[in-house]
Design an enzyme around this catalytic site. Structure first.
Site: not given
Length: 248
Positions: A58, A154, A54-56
């Site tokens: 998120t 996104r 997961l993105d930082k």
């Protein structure tokens, strides 16, 4: 941050974590091992295997394997699109229609490193969305990604003109303020300036649906993160164009 407090589900083969926003999935070159979920899990278990990321910024559900056999099984499940991945996100504006499918290929940005764009020459990407609550200023949206492209949600939300709230790369870095939601807002007597309700990207990994190694169907879920939930609560109270919540 204690790893035990983040565990949603654990078996001999895997552990599912409710990742806080602002924490890396795996350490980068500049970060200490213990500043990432992977590092904390390695300290706790001695060995751990990353299956997806997961993105930082998120928050929410993420699965790690606890042995090599499980790592191979779950990695193949994700790569083979046998895992259903659902997210909740606050997007800017109101999506019309309220349900839809976005199928736009995604490629690396030709100039900006780490950024992605929709491009016919890129890799196919498929996102389904459903508006759960519409507030005019923002909408709470349930999203399912059928492919796992970098920054897929996104990029796709930007493509349709409704980027994820507080997404600096694909939208705006402007935090969500109560004064923008509540018309009668007044600064408290002891407050010098207003504090943001939300100052990070409003995206949350909500559910994973998968079949485990024993053939059992599993659904793991992380409730909407408190900071995003705080915004939703205020939007429900103060939005004149509020549309009642649909069932998740």
């Amino acid at each position: 941050m204690r790893i035990n407090e983040l565990i949603i589900k654990e078996t001999p083969d895997y552990v599912v974590i409710n990742k806080p926003a602002g924490v890396l999935t795996i350490p980068d070159r500049h970060d200490n091992q213990l500043s990432s979920i992977q590092g904390l899990l390695k300290k706790h278990y001695g060995n751990i295997f990353t299956v997806h990321r997961l993105d930082k910024d998120t928050s929410g559900v993420i699965l790690f394997a606890k042995n090599e056999v499980a790592h191979k099984y779950y990695s193949q499940a994700f790569e083979g699109r046998n895992v259903q991945k659902f997210y909740l996100g606050l997007v800017n504006g109101q999506l019309v229609p309220a349900t839809g499918t976005i199928e736009e290929a995604i490629a690396e940005h030709p100039i900006t490193k780490g950024k992605m764009v929709t491009n016919k020459k890129g890799k196919n990407a498929h996102t389904d969305y459903e508006v759960l609550e519409a507030f005019g200023l923002y909408s709470l949206v349930k999203l399912q990604i059928h492919t796992g492209r970098t920054h897929q949600i996104r990029v796709h939300m930007k493509h349709v003109g409704h980027p994820i709230a507080v997404d600096e790369m694909y939208g705006t870095s402007t935090p969500v303020m109560l004064s923008a939601i509540k018309k009668s807002y007044k600064l408290g007597k002891h407050d010098v300036e207003e504090r943001p309700l939300l100052s990070r990207m409003a995206l949350h990994s909500f559910q994973l649906h998968f079949t485990d190694q024993q053939g059992e169907k599993q659904v793991v879920e992380a409730p909407l993160a408190k900071d995003i939930q705080a915004v939703v609560t205020q939007l429900r109270k103060n939005s004149s164009g509020y549309v009642p919540k649909l069932t998740l």
